[in-house]
Design an enzyme around this catalytic site. Structure first.
Site, PDB file in Angstrom:
ATOM      1  N   ASP A   1      48.163  42.205  37.302  1.00 55.76           N
ATOM      2  CA  ASP A   1      47.977  41.695  38.663  1.00 55.76           C
ATOM      3  C   ASP A   1      49.039  40.635  38.984  1.00 55.76           C
ATOM      4  OD1 ASP A   1      46.105  42.842  40.310  1.00 55.76           O
ATOM      5  OD2 ASP A   1      44.400  41.730  39.487  1.00 55.76           O
TER       6      ASP A   1
ATOM      7  N   LYS B   1      41.835  52.396  42.206  1.00 58.40           N
ATOM      8  CA  LYS B   1      42.784  52.122  41.122  1.00 58.40           C
ATOM      9  C   LYS B   1      42.564  53.087  39.959  1.00 58.40           C
ATOM     10  CE  LYS B   1      43.077  47.347  42.610  1.00 58.40           C
ATOM     11  NZ  LYS B   1      42.616  45.962  42.491  1.00 58.40           N
TER      12      LYS B   1
ATOM     13  N   GLN C   1      38.860  42.146  38.777  1.00 59.70           N
ATOM     14  CA  GLN C   1      38.813  42.290  40.237  1.00 59.70           C
ATOM     15  C   GLN C   1      38.253  41.017  40.890  1.00 59.70           C
ATOM     16  OE1 GLN C   1      40.047  44.995  42.019  1.00 59.70           O
ATOM     17  NE2 GLN C   1      39.610  43.778  43.825  1.00 59.70           N
TER      18      GLN C   1
END
Ligand code: NDP
Length: 292
Positions: free
Chosen positions: A119, A52, A96
């Protein structure tokens, strides 16, 4: 059979974002900035986050990685989230997953400001998504919508079977495919570990989306002729013949059933490749909404 090339599409999306960044810079506007919080030493998570951050660099986004030891407390993590919520320089950030077991995932997800929740996991974004309102959509399901759109696959009136009901893939995917929208307007069946007759249900799918995390779970006899098959699974199998000692395979037995399908995603190079691209798209959207 048409191969749904997520890798090529993700490169296209990233190139478009790069051009947008250049345009912003030429107007004196700061490019979007994505931050990531990584807790613990999970190898897969480390590699996802690295991917990412590297993608941000490639397209000219700013990026910051905050790495913490497994021992980080929930309170400390929530404090960091609050800091990033308030940080004017950060347009979007992710925590994460998975998190160490002493940290409550839902508490963390709820702490992220919905405007910076790139997200798309916050209940406000999930709720808005379900109501077909403007929202930051979860990256993996959104990447699948982008693939469907790019290949102009008709979805209206089709039977879509989603295998797996996780909060990050299966559940939102099933909602998106059932929305009054394109892609969408499907009749959706969501199956999971308690479902009886999975095989028979899958056999009726015009569109089959597999997201369970079990290598080769979907076999040839579960798929009807001309089905559209989207494979979300990423499973590492021992492979002494490869340099790394393992290979990545999907939830679908690609080699055996690909020729039966009208469209199918490969693993790797399918859905996984698009997930990062749609995270970057969300970051651009969040930046635009907040300050452009
Ligand atoms: P989870 O483990 O969170 O969820 C798995 C789901 O599959 C659950 O709903 C579970 O049912 C269901 N399931 C498990 N076993 C069976 C079975 N035998 N029959 C029917 N259903 C079953 O997984 P995720 O959704 O997070 O991930 C799924 C896969 O996708 C993994 O391989 C993961 O690595 C991959 N992934 C890929 C991404 C990408 O970018 N391509 C992004 C995210 C994930 P129940 O709810 O009843 O337990």
């Amino acid at each position: 059979m048409i191969l749904l090339d997520g890798k090529a599409l993700s490169n296209l999306v990233k190139d478009e974002l790069k051009i947008e960044v250049e345009k912003l810079k030429s107007k004196g506007i700061r490019p979007p900035h994505l931050a990531a919080i990584l807790v613990g030493e999970d190898r897969a998570s480390q590699s996802y986050v690295r991917g990412k951050m590297k993608s941000c660099e490639r397209i000219g986004f700013g990026s910051s990685l905050f790495k913490y030891d497994e021992a980080l407390t929930e309170k400390e993590l929530l404090k960091k989230i609050e800091e990033l919520n308030k940080d004017e320089e950060i347009d979007g950030f992710i925590v994460q997953l998975p998190l160490p077991s002493h940290i409550k995932e839902n508490k963390v997800i709820e702490a992220v400001s919905p405007e910076k929740d790139v997200d798309g996991f916050h209940p406000i974004n999930i709720g808005r998504m379900a109501k077909n309102m403007d929202a930051l959509l979860p990256a993996t399901p959104n990447g699948i919508l982008e693939i469907i759109k790019h290949y102009k696959i008709e979805t209206s009136g089709k039977h879509c079977v989603v295998v797996g009901r996780s909060n990050i893939v299966g559940m939102p995917m099933s909602i998106l495919m059932g929305r009054k929208n394109y892609p969408g307007d499907c009749t959706v069946t969501l199956v999971h570990s308690r479902t009886r007759n999975i095989k028979e249900i899958c056999q009726t799918a015009d569109i089959l989306i597999a997201a369970i995390g079990k290598a080769y779970f979907v076999t040839e006899d579960m798929v009807k002729e001309e089905a559209i098959v989207i494979d979300v699974g990423i499973n590492a199998l021992d492979d002494p013949s490869s340099e790394k000692g393992y290979k990545l395979v999907g939830d679908v037995d690609f080699d055996k059933l690909a020729s039966k399908c009208s469209y199918i995603t490969p693993v790797p190079g399918g859905v996984g490749a698009m997930t990062i691209a749609s995270l970057l798209q969300n970051t651009m959207t969040a930046a635009k909404k907040r300050r452009m």
